[in-house]
Scaffold this active site. Structure first.
Site, PDB file in Angstrom:
ATOM      1  N   GLY A 121      11.064 -19.192  -3.007  1.00 43.53           N
ATOM      2  CA  GLY A 121      10.460 -19.068  -1.674  1.00 43.53           C
ATOM      3  C   GLY A 121      10.427 -20.401  -0.936  1.00 43.53           C
ATOM      4  O   GLY A 121      10.800 -21.437  -1.490  1.00 43.53           O
TER       5      GLY A 121
ATOM      6  N   SER B  98      15.421 -12.500  -8.370  1.00 49.67           N
ATOM      7  CA  SER B  98      16.017 -13.843  -8.297  1.00 49.67           C
ATOM      8  C   SER B  98      16.424 -14.382  -9.662  1.00 49.67           C
ATOM      9  O   SER B  98      17.107 -15.414  -9.743  1.00 49.67           O
ATOM     10  CB  SER B  98      15.022 -14.809  -7.658  1.00 49.67           C
TER      11      SER B  98
ATOM     12  N   ARG C  47      -9.448 -18.337  -4.196  1.00 48.04           N
ATOM     13  CA  ARG C  47     -10.085 -19.418  -3.431  1.00 48.04           C
ATOM     14  C   ARG C  47     -11.596 -19.298  -3.345  1.00 48.04           C
ATOM     15  O   ARG C  47     -12.308 -20.281  -3.471  1.00 48.04           O
ATOM     16  CB  ARG C  47      -9.512 -19.453  -2.007  1.00 48.04           C
TER      17      ARG C  47
ATOM     18  N   CYS D 210      -3.433 -23.103   4.579  1.00 54.15           N
ATOM     19  CA  CYS D 210      -2.783 -24.182   5.334  1.00 54.15           C
ATOM     20  C   CYS D 210      -3.593 -24.635   6.546  1.00 54.15           C
ATOM     21  O   CYS D 210      -3.766 -25.832   6.789  1.00 54.15           O
ATOM     22  CB  CYS D 210      -1.377 -23.746   5.767  1.00 54.15           C
TER      23      CYS D 210
ATOM     24  N   GLN E  81       0.093 -21.611  15.209  1.00 53.12           N
ATOM     25  CA  GLN E  81       0.684 -21.573  13.876  1.00 53.12           C
ATOM     26  C   GLN E  81       2.167 -21.239  13.871  1.00 53.12           C
ATOM     27  O   GLN E  81       2.633 -20.367  14.606  1.00 53.12           O
ATOM     28  CB  GLN E  81      -0.111 -20.589  13.006  1.00 53.12           C
TER      29      GLN E  81
ATOM     30  N   GLY F 260       4.416 -20.133   7.929  1.00 48.98           N
ATOM     31  CA  GLY F 260       3.264 -19.555   7.245  1.00 48.98           C
ATOM     32  C   GLY F 260       3.515 -18.139   6.772  1.00 48.98           C
ATOM     33  O   GLY F 260       2.859 -17.652   5.852  1.00 48.98           O
TER      34      GLY F 260
ATOM     35  N   LYS G 102     -10.711 -17.289   6.710  1.00 45.76           N
ATOM     36  CA  LYS G 102     -10.424 -18.324   5.710  1.00 45.76           C
ATOM     37  C   LYS G 102     -10.935 -19.677   6.209  1.00 45.76           C
ATOM     38  O   LYS G 102     -11.556 -20.432   5.464  1.00 45.76           O
ATOM     39  CB  LYS G 102      -8.913 -18.400   5.440  1.00 45.76           C
TER      40      LYS G 102
ATOM     41  N   ARG H 121      -0.058 -17.168  16.412  1.00 45.01           N
ATOM     42  CA  ARG H 121       1.286 -17.601  16.005  1.00 45.01           C
ATOM     43  C   ARG H 121       2.090 -17.986  17.224  1.00 45.01           C
ATOM     44  O   ARG H 121       2.175 -17.223  18.180  1.00 45.01           O
ATOM     45  CB  ARG H 121       2.030 -16.464  15.298  1.00 45.01           C
TER      46      ARG H 121
ATOM     47  N   HIS I 161       1.946 -26.523  11.859  1.00 43.72           N
ATOM     48  CA  HIS I 161       0.846 -25.934  12.620  1.00 43.72           C
ATOM     49  C   HIS I 161       0.200 -26.989  13.528  1.00 43.72           C
ATOM     50  O   HIS I 161       0.171 -28.167  13.197  1.00 43.72           O
ATOM     51  CB  HIS I 161      -0.259 -25.445  11.678  1.00 43.72           C
TER      52      HIS I 161
END
Lengths: 377, 377
Positions: free
Chosen positions: A50, A78, A137, A172, A199, A203, A256, A278, A285
């Site tokens: 990725g 992959s 998190r 992020c 953003q 992302g 978040k 976005r 960002h």
């Protein structure tokens, strides 16, 4: 990756860095010697194909991160692909229950559900997992760490004890915002923060970046844009962040920022609101941040604090109208801050407006995770 | 205008409207009869060849604005050009001291210095000037008007009295913000507003739109971008608004939001801060607006108020993640508002976050000016 992604050395191209180093001045051979060494930890990169996975490798290489071995892990799709890292050939392996045997540190960036499934398995095997997803998190006891901000949250997590652990990499937007807001918070205590984000496509992953490029070509050719990732036109447009909207009207991305700030600052009282948008930018960002302080903090002191903050660079030339831009911070480690000014809507020196830009893939994800891993060495 | 500007009927093309109508359902002939009539005022459009000048014509036509004559005025450079308006041929005339003889209403959009020079000359001749520049906005006695917000500011200005007058059109960001904020202000009194803008190329004129298109093509072809208007890459990037930065660290665009809001609301106490950013979007601005109220206002009541507000459309579908976008409001009259939610950083119902989009050339400039002129009829 689309055709243009290959020519990222040109400053005007907003496309992602390849795994080659961005600091070609250092001799490559010397770095390999320092990195691959008997007494380094054994590493695994989960989600290595990725955008963030590739950047993990780039950052490990740039920072001469020591390792005695490195496993390239990804989905079955992959598995079997060949890739070169520091002049050695690797075969991508399928992520499996037994992938973490003998792995000291695993860097995860393969989405929340993979982290939820394989994170605890790795910990069980004694691996320290640095997880870039949102899965853990907000779990109590899991450190949520920005190394420049709260390294103390990792106290007690150590290599060589045989004990695995989870460490979460913040979102992020949170990382980029708090890199600039924290030094000011330490000085004057932030009581409220109003954030509006700008953003980048990155992302949402490499496919989103490719779609933005494709759509832009299509629109310029007068064709209808291909809308697979976001379901709407992104080229020459912007839209509310694609994260699901919760019952309070905030989307998950915004919450978040609200919740992670409280955990990272270890301050349940700090008030945060955010609007996440976005914009058609590739990989960095930007954030407009309005700060309210408990104690006065004047503009000049704030600038000095930020100039001396680790990982932060101040770009604030009013005469030349030169301030941070996403393009300028792309592929860079430092978060840039500018437009530092006393908020005219607040009395005295109790408020500031700032504008922050940071590379979403680098400091917003891969770099921060590798810095966390460095704290373990 | 660049090649793509001609095919604006396709929804995915973010380029400016031509002077042809955007509401083709109304029969064209009927509109011409209604518009060109003996007892209508005589009009002049100053800066007719610019992006806003062209949109003046489009809006006059769309709204069947009555006139007995119309003068097309521009700089010497454009004089002599032919243009068609409502199936009649016109020759662009050079703007001169004697241009306003017999002109009842003049719509100005040719920059501040032209307004400063020719505005007072026109007023002297008995012309009512609706000025789109910032030249007279903050001058005491000059009404600064959004027709849906403060039409009362124009009281006493009338056609047919032989008395000229200046009326100022607010800045585009101010108009778009206040279209949504005012109905809420009327209900709960806004005491503080934190605005972050996402501004389109059109605000810097047609040449800026062309440059964004050109740069985007260049970047996609791997060429260095042409940076004549802004001096930096705009394609796949964003930057702090190009207006000059003042000694307080705010740029002029931001201070317009601060000062014009106070004048339009006739409230010298309202506190406003703004961060103005240019994003690579063609012709509609977006704004993230955080509101603090003196009196409580809950989310549902706010939505109802906005749904009933003139010139405002609510786009707020949380389940479908469908909110206002610049593309969706392009070439539209209404300002769209969404992301209407209680601000979690404020106690009780004393705060709201909203996200607003409006066509910069239309409601942000030409439409608002023509609506002001309609109040004179």
């Amino acid at each position: 990756m689309a055709a243009l992604a290959r020519i990222t050395h040109k400053a005007h191209l907003p496309f992602p860095a390849s795994t080659t180093t961005t600091t070609p001045s250092k001799p490559r051979a010397a770095r390999i010697c320092m990195s691959l060494q008997e007494n380094g930890p054994s590493l695994a990169v989960v989600g290595v194909t990725g955008a963030v996975g590739q950047e993990f490798l780039s950052v490990l290489s740039d920072r001469d991160f020591p390792y005695r071995s490195i496993k390239m892990l990804a989905s079955k799709r992959s598995a079997g692909k060949h890739m070169t890292f520091q002049d050695r050939d690797y075969v991508v392996e399928e992520l499996k229950v037994d992938s973490f045997e003998g792995v000291d540190i695993a860097l995860f960036s393969a989405g929340g559900s993979i982290s939820k499934e394989f994170g605890p398995i790795a910990v069980e095997k004694g691996t320290i997992v640095v997880d870039n997803s949102s899965a853990f998190r907000m779990v109590e006891g899991v450190p949520l760490v920005i190394p420049e901000v709260n390294p103390e949250a990792m106290e007690g997590v150590r290599l060589g004890t045989g004990k695995g652990a989870l460490i979460a990499n913040p979102n992020c937007s949170t990382i980029i915002c708090l890199m600039a807001a924290t030094p000011l918070h330490r000085s004057a205590k932030v009581i409220r923060m109003v954030v509006s984000t700008y953003q980048a496509a990155s992302g949402a992953g490499a496919a989103a970046m490719e779609e933005l490029e494709l759509q832009t070509r299509e629109v310029l050719e007068g064709k209808p844009p291909t809308c697979k990732i976001f379901g709407q036109q992104y080229a020459f447009n912007l839209f509310s962040h694609n994260a699901p909207v919760l019952s309070n009207g905030y989307n998950e991305e915004e919450m978040k920022l609200v919740k992670e700030t409280r955990k990272i600052w270890n301050d349940s009282n700090v008030k945060v609101t955010a609007t996440c948008i976005r914009v058609p930018v590739m990989r960095a960002h930007a954030e407009s941040v309005n700060l309210q302080f408990e104690n006065p903090l004047d503009e000049e002191t704030a600038k000095d604090i930020l100039k001396n903050a680790p990982g932060v660079v101040v770009i604030d030339d009013r005469a030349a109208n030169h301030f941070p831009t996403p393009l300028e911070v792309s592929n860079k480690d430092d978060v840039a801050v500018g437009r530092i000014r006393r908020d005219v809507s607040q009395d005295g020196n109790y408020g500031l407006d700032i504008f922050v830009c940071g590379d979403q893939i680098r400091k917003g994800a891969a770099l921060n995770a590798v810095q966390i891993a460095e704290l373990l060495l």
